[in-house]
Design an enzyme around this catalytic site. Structure first.
Site, PDB file in Angstrom:
ATOM      1  N   ASP A 298       0.553  -1.347   0.175  1.00  0.00           N
ATOM      2  CA  ASP A 298      -0.091  -0.086   0.412  1.00  0.00           C
ATOM      3  C   ASP A 298       1.013   1.277   0.082  1.00  0.00           C
ATOM      4  OD1 ASP A 298      -2.722   1.200   0.421  1.00  0.00           O
ATOM      5  OD2 ASP A 298      -2.228   1.786   2.256  1.00  0.00           O
ATOM      6  N   LEU A 299       0.788   2.334  -0.614  1.00  0.00           N
ATOM      7  CA  LEU A 299       1.507   3.847  -0.471  1.00  0.00           C
ATOM      8  C   LEU A 299       1.234   4.243   0.290  1.00  0.00           C
ATOM      9  CD1 LEU A 299       1.635   4.052  -4.350  1.00  0.00           C
ATOM     10  CD2 LEU A 299       2.906   2.539  -3.383  1.00  0.00           C
ATOM     11  N   ASP A 341      -4.406   2.366  -4.818  1.00  0.00           N
ATOM     12  CA  ASP A 341      -3.174   2.337  -4.799  1.00  0.00           C
ATOM     13  C   ASP A 341      -2.565   1.121  -3.845  1.00  0.00           C
ATOM     14  OD1 ASP A 341      -4.030   2.548  -2.321  1.00  0.00           O
ATOM     15  OD2 ASP A 341      -2.176   3.884  -1.864  1.00  0.00           O
TER      16      ASP A 341
END
Length: 423
Positions: A298-299, A341
């Site tokens: 996960d960004l 993302d």
């Protein structure tokens, strides 16, 4: 002595009469003047006439007008002694003007002087055979026209002699205008080596199947092309296989379109990574003996980039992230974008591999990203779940990896948490 000769003549006459009447084909005796003297039952049935209606009738009256001149010329040649008989394909007319196609064989019965006493006409009804023949020719012509519109050709294999031969058209498509017909070895030499199993004829040769379709790459005058080969096993009346025929058609464009559609169905449009469907396929094909590893990513700073610089900049971040993730793993490993993302990586391996790959991904994604709007720092949190068990599903491993991901975020992000699945 005279009685024996008379007896022999009578016996021969009886045998002739028996053969005349019992013949399964039409038989007629014709006089030198061209009139029918006698017919058997088969001929009367063939022409749908009573025997009496045929007796003393000139054969020209029951002959198709277009065939009469040829028949008369040959008939007269016999009378003049130029020939002893003749064979002719001709047509007869029934009372309703329907046509009987026949094969006529005429033999002269001569007196000791050489003069013609009678002519024996044997008439075989070939109407149905000719109809089938015309039908086959028509189909062959249609198929030939159809093949002219496509690239490819035919081949056939005789199962008794094991001889294989391509058509002229297929040989020319492979080898050029001057190429001759090819045997099996010459043909297979042009099939891509990796596709030889697809071109294998064993199931057909052993009679296990009567038809099959193969797809393989073939070297042709137009380069390497994808070919579809429809193959069919032919059997005789007793059910014994005697020949295999194949129709080979170039379907390269269709193959490429299909491959593109399949790829699009399995990939994310923006990044070119696997989507969830493609990831599941990859997971199902992986070995279950070497251990499996699932990482969820996960960004951490993606929302801020989207909010401050817009979605176009966000898309560039996602594309760059995809590139870095692929660089962090092997080409054979699976990298997926679930959406937004969120990314997933699936590969084979145990705990040591999990620690190494997770650390490498965190490092790769921690590097600044150069955008035309400026330099941004996104970073990522990673959760990794690994197992040596062969039972967990992708869904179960992703849930376990997500728990590790939440732990990584709780630790302050830009880090990875790796855990073993024990249940």
């Amino acid at each position: 002595m005279y009685r024996e000769s008379a007896h022999s003549a009578e016996e021969r006459g009886a045998l002739f009469d028996y053969a005349f009447e019992a013949a399964p084909i039409g038989v007629a005796l014709v006089s030198p003047s061209g009139e029918i003297v006698k017919v058997n039952g088969s001929l009367a049935t063939m022409l749908a006439r009573a025997r009496d209606d045929l007796t003393d009738v000139p054969f020209g009256h029951i002959t198709h007008p277009d065939d009469l001149e040829t028949d008369m010329n040959l008939f007269n040649d016999v009378l003049r002694g130029k020939r002893d008989g003749y064979r002719l394909d001709k047509r007869y007319l029934r009372p309703d003007n329907s046509v009987v196609e026949a094969c006529l064989t005429v033999t002269a019965m001569r007196k000791p002087s050489g003069e013609v006493a009678r002519l024996l006409a044997m008439i075989e009804d070939v109407t149905e055979a000719r109809r089938i023949e015309r039908q086959l020719l028509e189909r062959a012509a249609q198929l030939e026209l159809a093949m002219e519109a496509v690239r490819g050709g035919f081949w056939h294999m005789d199962l008794q002699t094991k001889s294989f031969e391509t058509s002229d058209r297929l040989a020319r498509y492979i080898g050029g205008p001057q190429a001759g017909r090819m045997d099996l070895n010459a043909y297979l030499a042009n099939v891509h080596p990796d596709d030889h199993p697809a071109a294998n004829l064993t199931p057909l040769l052993q009679g296990e199947v009567d038809k099959a379709v193969a797809e393989y790459r073939l070297r042709t005058t137009e380069g390497e092309r994808w070919m579809r080969c429809d193959r069919r096993l032919l059997r005789d009346a007793q059910g014994t296989p005697f020949r295999i025929i194949g129709v080979v058609i170039d379907f390269t464009e269709e193959h490429l379109r299909r491959a593109e559609l399949e790829a699009n169905a399995d990939t994310d449009v923006l990044t070119g990574l696997f989507n969830r469907r493609g990831l599941q396929k990859k997971f199902d094909r992986m070995s279950k003996e070497k251990g499996r590893l699932v990482l969820t990513i996960d960004l951490d700073g993606f929302k801020e980039v989207n909010d401050s610089l817009g979605h176009a900049a966000g898309d560039q971040v996602l594309i760059e992230t995809a590139s870095r993730l692929k660089a962090a793993v092997r080409p054979s490993d699976a990298v997926c974008r679930l959406g937004g993302d969120e990314f997933v990586v699936v590969l084979e391996g145990g705990g040591e591999v999990a620690e190494r790959v997770a650390g490498r991904i965190v490092a790769e994604l921690a590097a600044p990203i150069d955008l035309k709007e400026g330099v941004v720092l996104v970073e990522a949190s990673v959760g990794a779940a690994w197992t040596n068990s062969s039972t967990p599903t992708l869904e179960k491993m992703m849930r376990h990896a997500d728990k590790c991901l939440y732990e990584a975020k709780a630790k302050g992000k830009n880090t990875a948490v790796v855990c073993e699945m024990t249940g």
